[in-house]
Design a protein around this motif. Structure first.
Motif, mmCIF file in Angstrom:
data_model
loop_
_atom_site.group_PDB
_atom_site.id
_atom_site.type_symbol
_atom_site.label_atom_id
_atom_site.label_comp_id
_atom_site.label_asym_id
_atom_site.label_seq_id
_atom_site.Cartn_x
_atom_site.Cartn_y
_atom_site.Cartn_z
ATOM 1 N N GLY A 141 0.821 -1.206 0.000
ATOM 2 C CA GLY A 141 0.000 0.000 0.000
ATOM 3 C C GLY A 141 0.848 1.246 0.000
ATOM 4 N N ASP A 142 0.284 2.313 0.551
ATOM 5 C CA ASP A 142 0.951 3.615 0.545
ATOM 6 C C ASP A 142 1.681 3.872 1.856
ATOM 7 O OD1 ASP A 142 -0.058 4.232 -1.987
ATOM 8 O OD2 ASP A 142 -1.933 4.962 -1.115
ATOM 9 N N GLN A 143 2.600 4.822 1.795
ATOM 10 C CA GLN A 143 3.249 5.356 2.989
ATOM 11 C C GLN A 143 2.944 6.844 3.025
ATOM 12 O OE1 GLN A 143 7.265 4.155 3.936
ATOM 13 N NE2 GLN A 143 7.777 6.125 4.784
ATOM 14 N N LEU A 144 2.107 7.261 3.982
ATOM 15 C CA LEU A 144 1.677 8.657 4.044
ATOM 16 C C LEU A 144 2.628 9.510 4.858
ATOM 17 C CD1 LEU A 144 -2.159 8.091 4.569
ATOM 18 C CD2 LEU A 144 -0.903 8.410 2.429
ATOM 19 N N ILE A 145 3.145 8.935 5.933
ATOM 20 C CA ILE A 145 4.073 9.654 6.806
ATOM 21 C C ILE A 145 5.311 8.802 6.986
ATOM 22 C CG2 ILE A 145 4.467 10.603 9.109
ATOM 23 C CD1 ILE A 145 1.465 11.094 9.308
#
Length: 207
Positions: A90-94
């Protein structure tokens, strides 16, 4: 997309002090190796857990197989060292200074996936479409193979992956055994199937 690999040792509180320290040392050394080979970041947490971030997500499944095989094949332990492993795609937001203070869907999927993964097994979690559902199913077959291995087969598999799928003769030299023994172990453990699975995972997840 990134991949987050989260894992917990199996029955760590019941392990002898010697076996537990060995497991921790092996995980620490493997984090260092992943930093060099895959430019991954990782840390140990809660004493018996590990988390690795792969900015190149195609490398995460190789990490799963190698780490599981490395621990299970450790010698001179009271019983084989098991680990439960979960990959989240998935994504890495922080992005924090450590994996434990980073945030994003990959971390959530990996962490929640670990909570639902049977002890000592491997799982894959994602936000993708139909292809990823098929990959999840293929990963369940992989998990079945990995949990059928003997300690010697796990040792052969670890070095087979680490050396980049060398010839059986080359692998025999690394292991200090005969080519015939290597061929026998790879055949019985499903070595060709694992190699094909990894090729599929690494090609498709990289796209």
């Amino acid at each position: 997309m990134i991949a987050v690999l989260t894992g917990d040792l199996v029955d760590s509180t019941a392990m002898s002090r010697k076996d537990y320290q060995l497991a921790v040392t092996l995980m620490e050394d493997y984090i260092t190796a992943c930093q060099k080979r895959f430019n991954a970041r990782g840390e140990l947490y809660r004493g018996d857990g590990i988390q690795l971030i792969f900015c190149q997500p195609q490398h995460a499944m190789r990490g799963v197989i190698e780490l599981k095989s490395l621990l299970f094949s450790a010698t001179h332990t009271q019983k084989p060292i098991g680990i439960t492993l979960s990959i989240g795609l998935g994504d890495q937001l922080i992005e924090g200074s450590k994996p434990s203070v980073s945030q994003g869907s990959a971390f959530t999927l990996s962490g929640r996936g670990l909570d639902t993964t049977p002890s000592g097994h491997v799982s894959l979690h994602h936000e993708g479409g139909d292809f990823y559902e098929a990959l999840v199913l293929a990963t369940q077959f992989l998990d079945h193979l990995l949990n059928s291995h003997t300690q010697m087969q796990a040792r052969v598999l670890y070095h087979y992956l680490k050396a980049g799928f060398p010839t059986h003769s080359q692998l025999a030299d690394v292991l200090g055994t005969s080519q015939q023994n290597v061929t026998k172990h790879l055949s019985r453990m499903g070595g060709d199937l694992i190699k094909q699975y990894l090729a599929l995972y690494e090609t498709k997840v990289n796209n």
